[in-house]
Scaffold this motif. Structure first.
Motif, PDB file in Angstrom:
ATOM      1  N   THR A 291       0.824  -1.208   0.000  1.00 34.94           N
ATOM      2  CA  THR A 291       0.000   0.000   0.000  1.00 34.94           C
ATOM      3  C   THR A 291       0.861   1.261   0.000  1.00 34.94           C
ATOM      4  O   THR A 291       0.557   2.228  -0.698  1.00 34.94           O
ATOM      5  N   HIS A 321      -8.637   0.915   1.912  1.00 39.76           N
ATOM      6  CA  HIS A 321      -7.567   1.580   1.168  1.00 39.76           C
ATOM      7  C   HIS A 321      -7.773   3.083   1.127  1.00 39.76           C
ATOM      8  O   HIS A 321      -6.822   3.850   1.247  1.00 39.76           O
ATOM      9  N   ASP A 385      -5.195  -3.669  -7.157  1.00 40.93           N
ATOM     10  CA  ASP A 385      -4.721  -4.520  -6.079  1.00 40.93           C
ATOM     11  C   ASP A 385      -5.399  -5.874  -6.226  1.00 40.93           C
ATOM     12  O   ASP A 385      -6.557  -5.950  -6.587  1.00 40.93           O
TER      13      ASP A 385
HETATM   14 MG    MG Z   1      -2.748  -4.784   0.656  1.00 41.71          MG
END
Ligand code: MG
Ligand code: ADP
Length: 682
Positions: A291, A321, A385
């Motif tokens: 991240t 996120h 992701d």
């Molecule tokens: Mg992650």
């Protein structure tokens, strides 16, 4: 030109039209095809001491017949003939299937020589051949070929012999001298002959080694060529980010980047700065800090005057996120917004307008991001992701948004390097292979199913400390086919067990996404302490207070998947535990459970998984992107694959390769492989 062996097989004297047609059925058209139709095994006629022969190995032995042959018919044409045979100090049994005529030939106390497969446990040879007397073998090995239709093994041996005697000297070397010399590879002509008529095991090894390298090099040349041309033909955007600002940002992080993170950030930034479009896969184990890497790249893009997007597969993940990116980026005046399908009405309209105006710098969301109504002002970077959850089409739509944005695919599934450079051969691959310092490893134990009481006792202790637990089951509901724990039953049982003390939640793929979100929220807010779930929790969910995971029927999962699941715990500062409930029957099954308890390294596990299950199973049957090799084996020959990849990359990017005559054979091969056709890859 190497025309001679490119002719049709019926140019060989002794191979007529009819045979040529039969061979065509086996995809053998040219003389070269025939010469490259390699045996799938060899009959080994060397006499061996049975003590040295492994179970299931083929063997030739000589012995004295120790019993009258006994013949049994079953079915009309099927029969089994058995004798006892004294081989050295072994008294073994020899079985012949469907060769009843041997009964009258094999006599008590006489010597015979048999060839077949050795069953060490039953002390039996299942023989394919018997020769009377003590036979002086003319050769040690005889090739055995895959055949089809009217072509027999004996037939194809003859055709190959004919082809060799007439055209063997026309076989042309394809590898340049310096590569042959560097790896001490034998020449093509000799290697071909040896594959068919090996004199010794060592010979065969050398021939195989040559073809393994050749196959991999051909394949990697194609991938590297595709990669080079994709790159050079893709008009990307050169993102001239602001380096001092970026350094400030990195220095402001609450922790120093790991070396692996630094390396990966550099690789990605270099791509972003180049005028080519980035097409990069970023692999990093759960918790390796992807991240932050994403945040740095998004920030870089914004300092270059572009917008960035982060796309994840579920709403929960999108929210998580968005939250962490806001925390990181908003202090630097970057505006981040969340867009999911539950953002509706006026708010949605407002976000879309600000996005189009360029007031939103970073947009985070689910597939809602790729709907038509979502228009960016100047999209420069797209990050996805857990890319394996997205379909190829979704990825393409995303890439087509904006003016060829750079694309970074992040995945936590540690794909073994071997497979990554094969399947994603035309992509660039970055790997975070290092964990942030001070990370506690998850203690993993393997327990038999009958130890459930103790496991629950242990769970209760963790719950008493205020922690939470996951319980994973392979199935949603009861199945008549499988004797496997299902989430619904386990949920019922645990609800009763913990009644009045702890709340038990249930999560599985058949819930609507709304219901799933509610269950996940309840768990992340500690309203539910035990979450019974199928593998839907595998991806990305972050509940640091959960310190324990129990996985039912753990032997049913792949190692990579178990590791993904296990990654849901160990996300806080407390010691976490993972308990695998499993009664595997096979040795491989036991080995897999053991490996899980021994390492927390996702790459080690995935390599092991690949080794234990083979490449086909690793990706599941659906994955068809794996190329087929005749001689090479991606798992066992992975070193050669890496070597070939490096060599191919150097060659493709050198001017010598495109100009010098010694590379002509390779260039021709590359041209034939379709690397220059303009079909779109994705
Ligand atoms: Mg992650
Ligand atoms: P991933 O997405 O790869 O699973 P995350 O990016 O969520 O991992 O990072 C996991 C945790 O590790 C986060 O809490 C993050 O803040 C922390 N982290 C990331 N990089 C570092 C680092 N270099 N040093 C210490 N902690 C780090």
């Amino acid at each position: 030109m190497n025309l001679n062996v490119k002719q049709s097989v019926n140019a060989v004297k002794g191979i007529g039209e009819e045979t040529a047609e039969a061979l065509a059925e086996m995809n053998i058209f040219t003389i070269e095809d025939l010469l490259e139709h390699f045996p799938f095994r060899y009959e080994d006629y060397r006499l061996k001491d049975l003590a040295e022969v492994k179970h299931d190995e083929r063997v030739t032995v000589e012995g004295k017949v120790h019993s009258e042959p006994s013949l049994v018919y079953y079915g009309r044409k099927r029969s089994r003939l058995t004798i006892r045979l004294l081989v050295g100090r072994y008294l073994i049994q020899v079985t012949f299937f469907n060769q009843p005529y041997l009964k009258s030939k094999i006599k008590m106390n006489e010597t015979i020589t048999v060839t077949g497969k050795w069953d060490q446990h039953r002390q039996t040879i299942t023989a394919s051949e018997a020769k009377l007397g003590s036979v002086v073998q003319t050769k040690d090995f005889e090739p055995v070929y895959a055949v089809r239709g009217s072509v027999t093994v004996k037939g194809i041996r003859r055709f190959i012999n004919l082809a060799f005697s007439q055209y063997g000297d026309k076989v042309v070397e394809t590898l340049p001298k310096q590569l042959l010399a560097r790896y001490k590879l034998i020449d093509r002509n000799r290697a071909l002959r040896t594959m068919h008529f090996p004199q010794s095991e060592e010979d065969l090894k050398q021939a195989r080694r040559r073809f393994v390298y050749e196959e991999f090099l051909y394949f990697q040349l194609k991938m590297q060529a595709l990669r080079k041309f994709e790159r050079e033909n893709s008009k990307g955007v050169a993102q001239n980010y602001d380096l001092p600002k970026l350094k400030d940002f990195i220095n402001s992080l609450p922790f120093p980047l790991t070396n692996a993170q630094k390396r990966v950030v550099n690789e990605t930034l270099a791509d972003m700065k180049s005028p080519f479009r980035m097409n990069r896969l970023l692999q990093g184990d759960v918790g390796s800090g992807k991240t932050v890497v994403a945040a740095i790249c998004l920030y870089a893009s914004v300092t270059a005057g572009f917008q960035g997007a982060l796309m994840v597969p579920t709403e929960i993940l999108a929210e998580q996120h968005a939250e962490s990116l806001k925390q990181l980026l908003e202090p630097f005046n970057i505006s981040c917004e969340l867009l999911t399908s539950s953002v509706k009405g006026k708010r949605r309209k407002e976000i879309l307008e600000r996005l189009q105006a360029g007031d939103i710098h970073v947009l985070i969301g689910t597939h809602a991001l790729i709907q038509d109504e979502v228009e960016f002002n100047k999209l420069g970077l797209v990050i996805t992701d857990e890319q394996h959850r997205f379909g190829v089409d979704q990825r393409r739509v995303l890439r087509e948004k904006g003016e060829n944005p750079d694309v970074l695919f992040m995945t936590a599934t540690p794909i073994p390097r071997t497979l990554a450079i094969t399947v994603f051969g035309e992509m660039d691959v970055s790997i975070i292979d290092e964990m942030p310092a001070g990370r506690k490893t998850i203690e993993t134990y393997w327990a038999k199913q009958d130890m459930l009481d103790r496991v629950l006792g242990f769970m209760e202790k963790e719950l008493t400390k205020g922690r939470q637990a996951y319980v994973i089951c392979p199935l949603i509901e009861e199945s008549d086919k499988l004797d496997v724990q299902n989430a619904i039953d386990v949920h019922a049982a645990l609800s009763t067990f913990f009644q009045g003390r702890y709340q038990v939640g249930l999560m599985h793929g058949r819930l609507s996404s709304n219901e799933k979100d509610q269950v996940m929220k309840a768990f992340s807010q500690n309203e539910v302490q035990v979450l019974v779930s199928t593998t839907v929790v595998e991806v990305g969910v972050n509940v640091p207070n959960a310190t324990m995971m129990v996985i039912y029927d753990a032997e049913r999962f792949g190692l990579a998947q178990l590791h993904q699941l296990r990654g849901r715990v160990g996300r806080g500062s407390d010691q976490s535990y993972c308990i695998l409930l499993a009664d595997p029957k096979s040795e491989v099954g036991k080995e897999r459970m053991k490996v899980m308890t021994e390492t927390n390294d996702g790459f080690v596990l995935s390599e092991k998984d690949l080794e234990l299950r083979g490449p086909g199973d690793f990706f599941g049957k659906k994955q068809s992107g794996l190329p087929e090799f005749k001689v090479a084996d991606m798992v066992h020959d992975y070193r050669a694959l890496e070597t070939a990849r490096n060599d191919a990359a150097l060659l493709i990017n050198s001017s010598e390769f495109w100009e010098l005559p010694e590379y002509e054979a390779l260039r021709n091969h590359l041209e034939k492989s379709g690397a220059f056709s303009h079909e779109k890859l994705d």
